[in-house]
Scaffold this motif. Structure first.
Motif, PDB file in Angstrom:
ATOM      1  N   MET A 389      31.096   9.430 -75.016  1.00 27.29           N
ATOM      2  CA  MET A 389      30.128   9.785 -75.407  1.00 27.29           C
ATOM      3  C   MET A 389      29.010   9.879 -74.251  1.00 27.29           C
ATOM      4  SD  MET A 389      30.839   6.900 -79.343  1.00 27.29           S
ATOM      5  CE  MET A 389      29.076   7.457 -79.298  1.00 27.29           C
ATOM      6  N   SER A 390      29.109   8.911 -73.687  1.00 24.74           N
ATOM      7  CA  SER A 390      28.023   9.130 -72.486  1.00 24.74           C
ATOM      8  C   SER A 390      27.789  10.034 -71.792  1.00 24.74           C
ATOM      9  CB  SER A 390      27.903   7.834 -71.473  1.00 24.74           C
ATOM     10  OG  SER A 390      27.891   6.299 -72.445  1.00 24.74           O
ATOM     11  N   GLN A 391      29.038  10.976 -71.309  1.00 22.30           N
ATOM     12  CA  GLN A 391      29.228  11.464 -70.958  1.00 22.30           C
ATOM     13  C   GLN A 391      28.728  12.867 -71.603  1.00 22.30           C
ATOM     14  OE1 GLN A 391      33.424  12.198 -69.627  1.00 22.30           O
ATOM     15  NE2 GLN A 391      33.021  10.726 -68.190  1.00 22.30           N
ATOM     16  N   VAL A 392      29.568  12.991 -73.016  1.00 22.80           N
ATOM     17  CA  VAL A 392      28.185  13.909 -73.759  1.00 22.80           C
ATOM     18  C   VAL A 392      26.987  13.912 -74.358  1.00 22.80           C
ATOM     19  CG1 VAL A 392      28.326  14.851 -76.355  1.00 22.80           C
ATOM     20  CG2 VAL A 392      30.858  14.854 -74.619  1.00 22.80           C
ATOM     21  N   GLU A 393      26.736  12.903 -73.926  1.00 19.00           N
ATOM     22  CA  GLU A 393      25.148  12.721 -74.774  1.00 19.00           C
ATOM     23  C   GLU A 393      23.765  12.832 -72.735  1.00 19.00           C
ATOM     24  OE1 GLU A 393      22.051   8.902 -75.896  1.00 19.00           O
ATOM     25  OE2 GLU A 393      24.241   8.788 -75.338  1.00 19.00           O
ATOM     26  N   ASP A 399      31.213  20.525 -71.099  1.00 16.28           N
ATOM     27  CA  ASP A 399      32.823  20.989 -70.983  1.00 16.28           C
ATOM     28  C   ASP A 399      33.562  20.794 -71.746  1.00 16.28           C
ATOM     29  OD1 ASP A 399      34.653  21.823 -69.792  1.00 16.28           O
ATOM     30  OD2 ASP A 399      34.843  21.599 -67.935  1.00 16.28           O
ATOM     31  N   ARG A 400      34.242  21.874 -72.450  1.00 19.40           N
ATOM     32  CA  ARG A 400      35.168  21.647 -74.137  1.00 19.40           C
ATOM     33  C   ARG A 400      36.473  21.262 -73.063  1.00 19.40           C
ATOM     34  NH1 ARG A 400      38.447  25.082 -76.477  1.00 19.40           N
ATOM     35  NH2 ARG A 400      38.469  24.507 -78.738  1.00 19.40           N
ATOM     36  N   GLY A 406      39.879  14.295 -72.094  1.00 14.91           N
ATOM     37  CA  GLY A 406      39.754  13.145 -71.728  1.00 14.91           C
ATOM     38  C   GLY A 406      40.047  12.572 -73.551  1.00 14.91           C
ATOM     39  N   LEU A 407      39.361  13.344 -74.918  1.00 13.56           N
ATOM     40  CA  LEU A 407      40.223  13.228 -76.000  1.00 13.56           C
ATOM     41  C   LEU A 407      41.867  12.862 -75.877  1.00 13.56           C
ATOM     42  CD1 LEU A 407      37.594  14.579 -77.869  1.00 13.56           C
ATOM     43  CD2 LEU A 407      38.013  12.120 -77.843  1.00 13.56           C
TER      44      LEU A 407
END
Length: 552
Positions: A389-393, A399-400, A406-407
């Motif tokens: 979440m932090s990386q996305v934020e 990067d899809r 990661g998921l």
């Protein structure tokens, strides 16, 4: 065949021995039981033998009770109730007197019955003891040949091949002009030599025994010969193995032997092409279900007969005792009643306290388990999700592929945690744990059938390999339950010299319609970790087949 011989022997001896005792202690139930037994009505025979046993005990005729129990044990073994048969036969030994030579025939027959049930329950050491006791008490040469053949076969199952071979050779010299017994001994001897030495060619002896059985019209013997020939050719000439498997299937239907039909169908399922294999699998399932239902029905029926008989007897004795006690022992009756009440009350308080302690222990155990897995989920899953979440934020362009990767890692971690409480226990019997896991996927809607999973199969296999195989099969069964829409599953385990193979078949939607996200890659990774192979059949529609092999 052996059971029929025993019935005849018992009938002959029952008509001749101890006639004066029969006159003294007349037992109409005993005669009625033999009438039903001669007509093949074994359920009715069982009922009357059981009633006759109780009457003989009432008459203090121990030998009569022992004869009834011997017959009861044979009927139970014939119907597939091996545990019940063994229990009944052991009870018969308590009433038989080894010092009375007139009773030796029943001692030999009864010990042989216990040996047969012990062998079928794979307690081979106990089987040897009882077969030797059977030989000790018999003077009949024909019976000795039967018992020695049983003992030799048991040695072969224990892999004591030298002892088995020596006994078969000795037995073959006793057969004389009895061609059927000679053919049986010859084929068993050849099979044991082959089991001892895989390079040994038993075919000449198999064929010789086969020709004798054809000439003598020994259909039960033919069934055995076809089975041995199919087993021998299974690894070298599949066409010959298929030919003899078909022969075995036909003769097993002719002699009306469901067990042998199932064995023949197992061979045909593994040897035939996929389409015919599927047809044979359906027949196998139908016969297997019918046979199991019949055996369960027989066991339940025997238990019901015993229950009703014992209940009637108990009611009669209770009424008689109550009548006597009212007249002569009123004070003692009240004293016993009061004492019993005190015991019951004390026992009730004890149970109440024990249950309270048990509930407290279970509650503590549940809380500890919840704490353990809560910590694991927090440390290994929640923290990782927060990191993603932090990386996305904090990233303007997401990067899809990296996000999916990661998921996927988080998903695999959560699956590993969910499986942790299902891992195998190194200190427990592996084949039983595997069997329990496979059985857990069986239900009214999905029938799971497996063959070949026994203790010896996993000898010398290390714990890591067992764990990987367990998890692979668990993943496979989970995928079946979630995706395949199958209602029948068949697994076959087989150990060869250098490797173990496991074949999986279900009648679901097939692998072409299964998503690759449901653990197939995970299974491949696990099998590669133990230097094994996994092959998915991608061409067969509406029939998923997976073959696994790994080195021993």
């Amino acid at each position: 065949m052996k059971i029929i011989v025993f019935f005849i022997l018992i009938f002959i001896y029952s008509c001749s021995d101890n006639q004066s005792l029969a006159k003294k202690n007349n037992n109409v139930f005993y005669d009625k039981a033999f009438e039903y037994q001669e007509k093949g009505k074994l359920d009715s025979a069982f009922l009357y033998f059981y009633r006759a046993k109780d009457l003989f005990i009432q008459q203090k005729d121990n030998f009569g009770a022992a004869k009834c129990l011997t017959n009861l044990a044979i009927i139970q073994e014939t119907k597939g109730d091996y545990f019940g048969s063994q229990e009944t036969a052991l009870s018969a030994l308590k009433y038989l007197n080894p010092k009375d030579t007139l009773q030796h025939i029943y001692l030999s027959i009864n010990n042989n019955t216990i040996g047969i049930t012990a062998s079928k329950l794979k307690d081979y050491k106990k089987a040897v003891e009882f077969y030797q006791q059977a030989l000790k008490f018999t003077k009949s040469e024909e019976d000795k040949i039967i018992y020695q053949n049983n003992l030799a076969n048991n040695y072969a199952k224990e892999k004591k091949y030298t002892q088995a071979i020596n006994l078969f050779i000795y037995t073959s010299k006793m057969n004389g002009e009895d061609k059927i017994n000679y053919a049986r001994t010859l084929t068993n001897l050849a099979k044991t030599k082959w089991l001892q030495n895989p390079d040994y060619n038993p075919v000449p002896e198999f064929q010789k025994a086969l020709n004798i059985r054809i000439k003598e019209k020994d259909n039960w013997g033919l069934n055995s010969s076809y089975s041995h020939l199919a087993d021998y050719y299974a690894r070298t000439k599949t066409d010959s193995a298929l030919f003899y498997s078909r022969k075995m299937y036909e003769i097993s239907k002719e002699i009306d032997s469901p067990d042998d039909q199932i064995e023949a169908l197992q061979k045909l399922i593994s040897l035939e092409n996929p389409e015919k294999s599927k047809q044979y699998f359906k027949i196998y399932q139908k016969i297997g279900d019918s046979l199991q239902t019949a055996r369960n029905k027989a066991k339940n029926q025997f238990a019901l007969i015993r229950y009703e008989t014992e209940k009637n007897k108990a009611d009669f004795l209770k009424a008689k005792a109550e009548s006597t006690e009212r007249q002569n022992y009123i004070i003692q009756q009240y004293f016993a009643l009061g004492f019993s009440v005190l015991i019951i009350i004390g026992f009730w308080f004890y149970l109440k306290r024990s249950r309270k302690i048990l509930r407290q222990e279970k509650l503590i155990e549940v809380k500890n388990t919840e704490l353990k897995y809560s910590k694991k989920v927090h440390d290994r899953v929640a923290n990782r999700i927060y990191q993603i979440m932090s990386q996305v934020e904090n990233t303007s362009i997401v990067d899809r592929n990296a996000l999916l990767f990661g998921l996927e890692n988080v998903y695999e971690t959560s699956r590993d945690i969910s499986y942790e409480n299902k891992d195998i226990n190194e200190n427990q019997n592996f084949f039983e744990q595997l069997q329990k896991m496979l059985d857990s996927y069986s239900s009214d809607f999905v029938k799971v059938i497996y063959n070949g999973n026994y203790d010896k199969l996993w000898d010398s296999i290390n714990f890591q390999t067992k764990t990987e195989i367990y998890l692979i099969l668990q993943e496979m069964m989970t995928n079946m339950k979630k995706h395949s829409k199958a209602d029948k599953v068949f697994l076959k385990f087989e150990r060869q010299e250098t490797h173990i193979s496991i074949s999986y078949t279900d009648n679901g939607i097939g692998i072409e319609k299964i998503s690759p996200k449901n653990g197939l890659q995970n299974m491949e990774n696990r099998i590669h970790a133990i230097n094994g192979k996994i092959i998915f059949d991608t061409e067969t529609k509406n029939l998923l087949k997976i073959n696994i092999s790994f080195p021993v």
